[in-house]
Structure formats: structure tokens, C-alpha cells
Design an enzyme around this catalytic site. Structure first.
Site, PDB file in Angstrom:
ATOM      1  N   LYS A  72      -6.959   4.136 -20.796  1.00  0.00           N
ATOM      2  CA  LYS A  72      -5.670   3.502 -21.022  1.00  0.00           C
ATOM      3  C   LYS A  72      -5.718   2.376 -22.271  1.00  0.00           C
ATOM      4  O   LYS A  72      -6.667   1.803 -22.079  1.00  0.00           O
ATOM      5  CB  LYS A  72      -4.712   2.911 -20.031  1.00  0.00           C
ATOM      6  CG  LYS A  72      -3.468   2.414 -20.269  1.00  0.00           C
ATOM      7  CD  LYS A  72      -2.618   1.819 -19.043  1.00  0.00           C
ATOM      8  CE  LYS A  72      -1.240   1.262 -19.325  1.00  0.00           C
ATOM      9  NZ  LYS A  72      -0.538   0.884 -18.034  1.00  0.00           N
ATOM     10  N   SER A 147       3.882   2.355 -16.957  1.00  0.00           N
ATOM     11  CA  SER A 147       3.460   2.329 -18.595  1.00  0.00           C
ATOM     12  C   SER A 147       2.229   3.284 -18.618  1.00  0.00           C
ATOM     13  O   SER A 147       1.833   3.627 -19.688  1.00  0.00           O
ATOM     14  CB  SER A 147       3.102   1.027 -18.675  1.00  0.00           C
ATOM     15  OG  SER A 147       2.036   0.572 -18.076  1.00  0.00           O
ATOM     16  N   SER A 171       2.999   1.148 -12.410  1.00  0.00           N
ATOM     17  CA  SER A 171       2.458   1.699 -13.677  1.00  0.00           C
ATOM     18  C   SER A 171       1.417   2.805 -13.555  1.00  0.00           C
ATOM     19  O   SER A 171       1.372   3.684 -14.642  1.00  0.00           O
ATOM     20  CB  SER A 171       2.215   0.541 -14.666  1.00  0.00           C
ATOM     21  OG  SER A 171       3.254   0.238 -15.362  1.00  0.00           O
TER      22      SER A 171
END
Ligand code: MG
Ligand code: ZN
Lengths: 479, 98, 475
Positions: A72, A147, A171
Site C-alpha cells: 500500500k 482505504s 481499511s
């Protein structure tokens, strides 16, 4: 992954071939999917070549040497842009690796790219990225969740075998649920946060996303363990993959909290979770109806704490040392202009909320109050774990929503309704796919456990996985 | 509105955000709706508890006082929007006007 | 004109002398090239985390113990949020609600009086970077330059109760505090390098009133003189305003050394809202009581204790004792010499005299080497003047005092038989004056002694010479 490792070990496939395969998938799918912000094809191939050389020379760093992974884009990678999906950090290249990244490199994994997210991990749909939305691989008109939407979508789409995400209020689990992959938010402190760009340090976690429970467990074993660079990392404790013996399920007490079922939950979601619960009961588990009444306060508590901590964590982006600078007469104006130009609307909104709840006039009413309610929630949850071994709920009230469907911020914040509680308590929680809805969208089930009970979560998840089946095994053609 | 425009502007100044009139209006609405939804938190009886700042019990291992590597000056300044003679450069500093 | 009581409280920041910074492992050396002692952590790069330096906690605890504070086994770190170019994370890690030490005091002499100032609290925090302004002052600078070498050096902030009553007392307090920090070895307390900085709060109230006046904060008082002068100025300024019936504005002011006055920095109405909350990246501190006990044992003799010992056990005057306390190295040397068995007063006289001057220039001398010299003087083998000459030699060569005396033939001539001819010669050459002496001008004795001393190149024992002269002239 064990199979892929076996192929690599027996030289039926080279790391270069593996990386090339995934790079080809990426080139094919990215124009629509947009799961990546940065793809480091060159770097990944170079790492693959090095790995192949090591293997030839009998110097493989681990059985996983040469397997690619995506990370990420709020996790620092030395020499590789880390944008946090923000304009502010569009050109920011970290001078160091996050601890989790060093650990992956140490066992020979090659970082194939950096995945998309909501800016600074603030969001639940990856729509708040400065680099465009990441679509759901199962329906391109729907969101991948957030996210860690990029990390979940990339794995689900087969662009990468596994990935790392971060989870502050859901997330990892919510996008894992939307995309149909396994995702774990570990116990707070079991995985180092060093080098992971802070949103809310007391709630931030790093964890694995993978197609199978075993791969998730394996990836977790590679990143877990104490880190002297993180003062909040827990005492010496390693994690190793369980043996998958199934006898533990006999007499396993599964808490089923009434507040997470019924009204407001899609019947298909509830149906799938209940089906798995029944299967578990059939194998000998005991379903225990429980109540987690404090979940009513979880979202507001979470929002108060996350915005407050974020307003402080994001203050360092002032245009002095790195990132965007908009020139101005004086420093204060320069700060304000740079920040306003560099941050998106959601980031500014949360900074405004967080500044308000921390301001001298409001601190007691909001921040302090929220910390105390957090204690009540924690007590409630830990009390429940005195009666049961794990707690099972849907991960999200519904399946992936349409891009642009959630207009108001509050509506979006409610995406974390079932997941925020685990962050507030620091307990581990995992999403395991539990089927598809009538549109073919993945359904997810959340398994929560007491602190450091990851092994148990994986064991239960593995049973669920056996029950519903795994889709799209990696390199199935070669096996 | 639970929160007035002045207060929104004060927050923006504190947070060093330069907001347009439209943004101020928007955040005034957002703050208000956030605050009204958060009202129920205020009602919770917390008199018997301390706040939680760390959800997991942990011991604080302190670092030994040993010097480690610093970064070379060129690397430290490599991302600086503006640098001069080995320093970061910033425009005139004026005291905060509230 | 009304008379007022002055109420002063001080906030002192002391940089701790650790090898590495408070929250990262960068060096703390003063004067390094700009931005050469920085790392991702002290630059506040995204994703970095702080790690508390154990030594900083130890030093802060030691300071707390030396200031008679209560040491809290539980304390906590907080974030103080504000934007400033020298603050890399845009928040300072400090201790707000739960400081490490509270409720202490410092005792010190003001004139003959032993006075006590209460210490409200001591907490740990991190230092900011250093700013260099392009113009003469911050306000008339077009730009500023930032050096983060200093960012993250450990500080303790010491806050006194508002129970200091005069600018002079404030100065004495700060001098004593600085000495204390030196004694316990936690800071080099160089005000000129910023490792000791002082802010002062001052308010006036009508004499005897129990209602406190409006307080004004004076920032950045970076010398003892500045502290005293600024407070004196502020006392005058505030009393004038009060005499005229005007209100004092609550504000922060700064001391303008050149103009000799304080000027407004910002009015307190706009005091920043620091939005302080517990630092989530650091667990609270939980000190082991046994560890604190070990630190307690390591606290050395403190200045006031040493002063009392010098007066009571060594019979020194306040003046002498104070010298030996304030110059700790001299004090240490004194104890060594006293241990050897030399007479206390003469040691002090010697140390405060020629030795002090030379030691400042050349550094200290080993006690044993000095002791030999003092011994020779005490035995009357050399005169005071000769001792001074030998001392100078001692600093510049490797010979011992005895060897120098021998080599230069400096031994005092105290034998009357050896001196008799010189005395006769001097009197012979000054017959007129000798006659005047005999006629009652006895003060001329000094002149004759001087002549004899000159003739013997200072080797003659003055006592013996005087006696001989008196005998001769009595005829
Ligand atoms: Mg301070
Ligand atoms: Zn550093």
C-alpha cells in the site's frame, strides 16, 4: 503460495517468469482497475533476476525468495515513491524502508509496486485518492472498498499474489470483503508501524491481504514480531503458521453479537454469515448469543479519535522539508497555501474535525470523552472474550457499493460500523470471504479474537474457506 | 448550526488551511452534522473510567544512549522545496495572528 | 506613589548532556555543520516513530532528586501542536498532565539569608531546531534558514512557583540552579550556546495584598544580566502604569538588550491553542522504584551541602566557602590539599590568589605537585613571593617544587649571621635616613627591609631582617 514456492524451489518456474506473469496481468488490467499508483517493473525484474541467481547458487533467502508482493502506498519504500495517494507527496521518495518492507526484502520478496488508497488512508472506497478510484475487479462500476482498496483489488484481480494494507477502522477488512480476499488486522503492536505513514497512531495497524487463509497467515508470519524502532510494538513474540488440525473446533465457543445482525444489514450478507456459522456449529462449535452494546458508540468514538490524531499526524506536511510548497510572503501563509493545495477535501475535512475536537474549549467534551468511551468499549469486548473464544459478525453491512453512491461523509463513515470496534480495542480481526451475492459480488465474514489470538482466527477462517471454497488458485495451470 | 462560521475560520487558521468561502460553508455543515451525530457520546456515563490511549498493555523499553548514523546533509536536503548553504529556507516568520 | 510587591516565577529550559538525541540516535554535538546531525526521525519524515533515550530520563530524574522533587513512577508524554519552521513534526513531544517530577524546592543564600524557592514541576521534552534570520531580527528578515541539528535534543523544563520577590533574587536563584545542574552533571548549562534558557513571569500587586496582579511573560532571557535587567525594567514599567491607574496587559514580551527595555511579542489574548493530547506513539513511562533509588545514590554532594561543610568542618568564611563552591574544581582541589594535611586557610588563600589566575590560563595542577609547594611555604623555606615564582615555573616545566627551589637557589635566607653583613651595608649606604629613624621616624623601617630584600634578590626572610634592623638601629 506453498505450491508456488515449490515450483520455484524445483526450478519448474523462475522468479523472473513469475514477476513477468504478474507484470503482464498488471499491464492488462490496470487501465481499467487502477489498483496501483506506482508499478516498479524494472525494480521488480531486477529483484527477480537476483533471486533467480541466489536460487541457482543455492543461496535462496527463504522458500519465498523471488515471489512478488504489492505494498500500500502509505508504507515507506526506500527509493520508491510513497505518495499516500496525496498530491502533497506526489514526488516524495522515502530515504528508508518501513520495518515491514525490510522484513519482506530480507526473505527475498520483490516489491512489484505501490497500491492505491484513499488519501492518507482516510476513506472507505478509494474514491478519495488523488490518483483516481480503484474499481472492484468483480464489477468495475463498484468501489473496491478502502482505504486499502488497491491492495485488495490487485490481489483479487490476480495482479499480484498478495499484498500489504493498513487498517485504522476497517481499511483492510472492508476492501477485503468487497473484493473477496482474506485480510487480517492484527493485534495492535504485533506488527511494527515504523515507516507506515501515520493516520491515527493509536488505531493504525498493518496487515496482510491474500487469496487464501494460509497465504495470509504466511504473510503475517513474515511481518509479525517485535521491533525496537516502534515503542508501541509488543514484547517478544513470533508467529508461526498453524498446522491446520481441525479438531479444535469441537467445543469452540463462537460469540454471535445480536447488534451486528438484523436491521440495516443486507439479507444476503446475513444469510451467508449465518450459513457459515451453521456449518461451524455442525462441526462441533457452540454458537453463543452475546451482546456488544457499546458498538453503538464505536463509530463516533472512532471518528473523534481518528480525526484528532490525524490532525496532529498530518501537521508535519508544511512545505518546509519535502512535499508541496506554494510560495508566499511569510511562513504561515506558505504553510496554509501549501497544505490547502496539497490536501484533498476529505483530508481537510478530517483535519478540521480533529482540530476542533482537540481545541482547548472542546478537548474535555470530545477527545477526552471519546478516550473514556473507548475504555468502556474495550471492557465490553474483553468481557465478551471471557465467555467466548471468537466473535463472528458480517464484515460490512452490505456488498460493494457503486462508485459515487455515497454522497455525504457521514454515510461513508458508517462503512466502518462493524470494523472500528476491533481497532478501538486493539484486538485481531480478519475478513474471510463467505460466498457471493446474487450480483456475483463477494460477501465477507469478520472473525474477531482476543489479543494475540491470530492463530485461532486463521484456524476458524480456514474452516470457513473449506466450506465456501477458494477461487482462482495462483498458477493453477502449472500445478 | 451548532458551530458558527467564525469558529470554522479559527480552526482553519489553527490547522494552517487556507479555505475558500465555499469550503468554509461546507466544513461548517460537516462539523455541525458530525457534532450532532456525536451528541450521544456526550451522554455516556464515563465517571468510573480512565481514558484509553493504548488499547494493548505494553511495557516501555527505553533506548540506550548510543549514537547511531545520521544522514548526509545532501540527503537530508534532497527533498527540500528550498534550501540554501546547507539550511532549509523559509519565508519571513511572523507571529501567529489569531 | 503606592508601593508594590513583585511576584516572579521562572521557567527554565535545560539541555541535557546526552550523547544521542532524546527520540533518535543522532549526535548532539554543538557547532556541527547545519543539518548534518539529522535522521528520518528528528526530521519528522512520514512514518517515523520516536524512541525515548533512557539517559535523558535518568538525567531528568537526577535533576528532580537534586531539586527535592517527588519523582513520579508513572508519567506520560503528550503532543503540543503548533506550526513553526523549526518544529519538524509541527508538534513537540513534551509532558503536560503527568510530568516526571513535581513539588520540589531549591535553597540558596541571598545575602546572609537562606531562602527557598518552590519548584512546581520538571518535565522532559524535545528541543526545536535553530533558526538563522536573514536580517538583524526576526521581524525585519526577508527569510530565515533552518538547521535541525538541535531538533530533538532532550530538554528538561523546570517551572518555579511564583515566589521570587526581586530581580536580584531571580538572578541568584538561576545562578544557583545552574550550579546545581553542573554539580549533578546533567547539562553543560552554557547560556551562550542556549543549553540553559530562561523565561520569566512577573506581576506586581499593592504591598501586602493577597490578590495577584496581571502577569507578563518575558521570553528568552539568555544571560543572568539579561534576566535581572529585564525584570528591573519590567518592575519599573509596571509600577508606572499602575501608579497612573492603567491596567497591565497580559502579554509576552522580549528583552531588547541594546535598547535596555522589554518589548511586546504577542498579547496573551492570542495565546496559541496547543491542542495537547497524549502521545499515541509512546507508551507511558513506568519507572522502576529500584532504578530511581540507584539514581538517588548517584546524586553527588550538592552546592549548599558543600558550602555548609566548608564553613562548619573547615572553618572557612562564607566568602571563601562560596568561592570553593562556585568553582567546583577549586573546591575539589581544596579537599585534596586539606586531606594531605595542609592548613585550610592558607590553602584557600593560595587557591584564590595567584593559583586561580594561572589555573584559568593553564588548567589545573595535580594536588600532589601543589602540595609540595605549599609545604615549602608553610615550613618557611620559601617566601610568599618566591612561592609565586615557583608556581609559575611549576606550570611551565616538569620539575617538582623542591627541584625548582634548589635549581634556582631560591631558599629563604633566615640565618641572622648570613644577613648581618647585608644589613650593615644597607645602613651604611643610608646614613642620613638611619639618623632620621633614630630620631623617631620609625616608619622608615619598611624602606630598609625593602633594601635588604632587594640586595638579597628576595631570598631574605623579612621577619629576620626586620629584627636585625631594629636591633642595629636601637644602638
Ligand atoms: Mg517547554
Ligand atoms: Zn535524528
Amino acid at each position: 503460495m506453498r505450491r508456488l514456492a515449490h515450483l520455484l524451489e524445483t526450478r519448474q518456474i523462475s522468479s523472473t517468469e513469475v514477476v513477468e506473469h504478474y507484470l503482464a496481468e498488471i499491464s492488462k488490467q490496470e487501465p481499467v482497475l487502477n489498483a496501483f499508483i506506482t508499478v516498479d517493473a524494472e525494480g521488480a525484474l531486477a529483484q527477480a533476476k537476483a533471486s533467480d541467481r541466489r536460487r541457482r547458487e543455492g543461496q535462496a533467502l527463504s522458500p519465498w525468495d523471488g515471489i512478488p508482493i504489492a505494498v500500500k502506498d502509505n508504507i515507506s519504500t526506500k527509493g520508491l515513491k510513497t505518495t499516500c495517494a496525496s498530491r502533497f507527496l506526489a514526488n516524495y521518495v522515502p530515504l528508508f524502508d518501513a520495518e515491514v518492507v525490510s522484513r519482506l526484502k530480507d526473505v527475498g520478496l520483490s516489491i512489484i509496486g505501490k497500491t492505491n488508497l484513499d488519501e492518507f488512508a482516510m476513506g472507505s472506497s478509494t474514491e478519495y485518492s488523488a490518483y483516481g478510484v480503484t474499481c472492484n475487479p468483480h464489477d468495475h462500476e463498484r468501489v473496491s472498498g478502502g482505504s486499502s482498496g488497491g491492495s485488495a483489488a490487485a490481489v483479487a484481480a490476480g495482479e499480484v499474489p498478495w499484498s500489504l494494507g493498513t487498517d485504522t477502522g476497517g481499511s483492510i477488512r472492508q476492501p477485503a470483503s468487497f473484493c473477496g480476499v482474506v485480510g487480517l488486522k492484527p493485534t495492535y503492536g504485533w506488527v511494527s508501524r515504523y515507516g507506515v505513514v501515520a493516520l491515527a497512531p493509536s488505531l493504525d495497524h498493518v496487515g496482510p491481504l491474500a487469496r487464501t487463509v494460509e497465504d495470509a497467515a504466511l504473510l503475517f508470519s513474515l511481518i509479525a514480531g517485535p521491533d525496537p524502532k516502534d515503542a508501541t510494538s509488543s514484547d517478544a513474540r513470533e508467529f508461526s503458521i498453524p498446522d491446520w488440525d481441525e479438531s479444535f473446533v469441537k467445543g469452540l465457543k463462537i460469540g454471535v453479537p445480536e447488534e451486528f445482525f438484523g436491521e440495516g444489514i443486507s439479507p444476503e450478507v446475513e444469510g451467508a454469515v449465518r450459513d457459515c456459522l451453521n456449518a461451524l456449529e455442525g462441526w462441533g462449535a457452540e454458537l453463543v448469543p452475546i451482546s456488544l452494546a457499546t458498538n453503538e458508540y464505536a463509530i463516533d468514538t472512532y471518528l473523534t479519535l481518528v480525526t484528532a490524531e490525524a490532525s496532529s499526524s498530518l501537521a508535519r506536511y508544511d512545505g518546509v522539508r519535502y512535499g508541496v510548497r506554494i510560495p508566499a510572503e511569510d511562513s504561515n501563509t506558505m504553510f496554509a497555501r501549501s497544505r490547502s493545495a496539497g490536501f484533498g477535501a476529505e483530508v481537510k475535512r478530517r483535519i478540521m474535525l480533529g482540530t476542533y475536537v482537540l481545541s482547548a474549549r472542546q478537548y474535555g467534551a470530545y477527545y477526552e470523552q471519546a478516550q473514556k468511551v473507548r475504555t468502556l468499549i474495550r471492557q465490553d469486548v474483553l468481557e465478551a472474550f471471557k465467555q467466548v473464544d471468537v466473535i463472528i459478525t458480517p464484515t460490512t453491512p452490505s456488498t460493494a457499493f457503486r462508485i459515487g453512491a455515497k454522497q455525504s461523509p457521514l454515510e461513508m463513515y458508517l462503512s466502518d460500523l462493524f470494523t472500528a470496534m476491533a481497532n478501538l480495542c486493539g484486538i485481531p480481526a480478519l475478513n474471510v470471504p463467505c460466498g457471493r451475492d446474487s450480483r456475483g459480488l463477494p460477501l465477507g465474514m469478520q472473525i474477531m479474537g482476543g489479543h494475540f489470538q491470530e492463530e485461532l482466527l486463521f484456524r476458524v477462517a480456514r474452516l470457513v474457506e473449506n466450506h465456501v471454497g477458494v477461487e482462482g488458485e495462483v498458477f493453477s495451470d502449472k500445478l | 448550526m451548532l458551530i458558527d462560521r467564525q469558529e470554522v475560520m479559527r480552526m482553519a487558521r489553527l490547522a494552517r488551511l487556507e479555505l475558500s468561502d465555499r469550503e468554509i460553508d461546507q466544513y461548517q455543515k460537516d462539523l455541525t452534522s458530525f457534532l450532532s451525530s456525536g451528541q450521544k457520546l456526550q451522554q455516556v456515563d464515563v465517571s468510573a473510567v480512565e481514558g484509553t490511549s493504548h488499547a494493548v498493555a505494553m511495557t516501555h523499553e527505553l533506548r540506550k544512549d548510543a549514537v547511531g548514523e545520521s544522514l548526509p546533509q545532501a540527503e537530508i536536503l534532497s527533498a527540500a522545496p528550498e534550501a540554501m548553504d546547507g539550511f532549509f529556507k523559509v519565508p519571513r516568520i511572523v507571529e501567529e495572528q489569531e | 506613589m503606592t508601593s508594590y510587591d513583585t511576584v516572579i516565577g521562572l521557567e527554565i529550559h535545560v539541555a541535557l548532556m546526552t550523547e544521542s538525541k532524546f527520540l533518535c540516535s543522532c549526535k548532539t554535538t554543538f557547532g556541527a555543520p547545519p543539518n548534518s546531525q539529522c535522521c528520518p526521525v528528528c526530521l519528522g519524515l512520514p512514518g517515523t516513530l520516536p524512541l525515548i533515550n533512557e539517559k535523558a530520563v535518568e538525567y531528568a530524574t537526577k535533576a528532580g532528586l537534586a531539586l527535592n522533587c517527588q519523582i513520579h513512577f508513572f508519567s506520560r508524554f503528550d503532543r503540543k501542536n503548533y506550526f513553526y519552521p523549526d518544529l519538524p513534526k509541527a508538534f513537540q513531544i513534551t509532558q503536560d498532565a503527568f510530568p516526571l517530577c513535581t513539588d520540589g524546592f531549591l535553597e540558596y543564600y541571598m545575602d546572609e539569608q537562606l531562602v527557598r524557592t518552590a519548584i512546581t514541576r520538571i518535565h522532559l521534552e524535545e528541543e526545536a531546531g535553530k533558526l538563522i534570520h536573514s536580517g538583524p531580527t526576526i521581524v525585519d528578515s526577508e527569510y530565515s534558514l533552518v538547521d535541525y541539528n538541535r531538533a530533538g535534543i532532550p530538554l528538561i523544563e523546570i517551572v518555579t512557583a511564583p515566589d521570587i520577590h526581586t530581580p536580584r533574587q531571580a538572578r541568584l536563584f538561576l545562578e544557583q540552579l545552574r550550579l546545581l545542574m553542573n554539580y549533578i552533571g546533567v547539562s553543560d548549562t552554557k547560556m551562550e550556546e542556549g543549553s540553559l534558557r530562561c523565561d520569566a513571569n512577573i506581576s506586581l500587586k499593592p504591598a501586602g495584598s493577597s490578590v495577584l496582579g496581571t502577569k507578563v511573560e518575558i521570553k528568552n532571557l539568555n544571560s543572568f544580566r539579561a534576566l535581572e535587567k529585564a525584570l528591573e525594567y519590567e518592575e519599573r514599567r509596571q509600577s508606572k502604569l499602575l501608579d497612573r491607574g492603567e491596567a497591565i496587559r497580559q502579554e509576552s514580551r522580549t528583552w531588547d538588550e541594546r535598547a535596555g527595555r522589554t518589548i511586546t511579542m504577542r498579547s496573551k489574548g492570542d495565546a496559541p491553542d496547543y491542542r495537547i493530547f497524549p502521545e499515541p506513539d509512546l507508551p507511558p513511562l513506568n519507572l522502576d522504584p529500584a532504578w530511581v533509588s540507584l539514581i538517588k545514590v548517584s546524586v553527588p554532594e550538592l552546592p549548599l551541602e558543600r558550602l555548609k561543610r566548608l564553613e562548619e568542618e573547615y572553618g572557612l568564611s562564607r566568602y571563601e566557602a562560596t568561592f570553593l563552591v562556585n568553582y567546583r574544581d577549586f573546591g575539589d582541589l581544596f579537599f585534596e590539599l586539606a586531606e594531605i594535611g595542609l592548613e585550610h586557610k592558607s590553602i584557600v588563600n593560595f587557591l584564590m590568589g595567584d593559583y586561580a589566575r594561572l589555573a584559568r590560563e593553564h588548567g589545573h595542577m595535580a594536588a600532589k605537585r601543589l602540595a609540595e609547594l605549599l609545604q615549602l611555604q608553610a615550613e618557611g623555606r620559601i617566601s610568599q613571593n618566591q612561592a609565586k615564582a615557583v608556581l609559575e615555573e611549576l606550570f611551565s616545566c616538569r620539575l617538582s617544587a623542591r627541584e625548582i627551589v634548589e635549581k634556582k637557589g631560591l631558599e629563604v635566607v633566615g640565618d641572622p649571621a648570613a644577613l648581618q653583613p647585608v644589613v650593615a651595608e644597607v645602613l651604611d649606604g643610608n646614613r642620613e635616613l638611619a639618623a632620621r629613624y633614630k630620631n623617631g621616624e620609625t616608619k622608615l623601617l619598611g624602606f630598609f627591609v625593602g633594601q635588604v630584600m632587594r640586595a638579597t634578590q628576595g631570598k631574605a626572610d623579612p621577619e629576620t631582617v626586620s629584627q636585625l634592623l631594629r636591633d642595629e638601629l636601637a644602638d
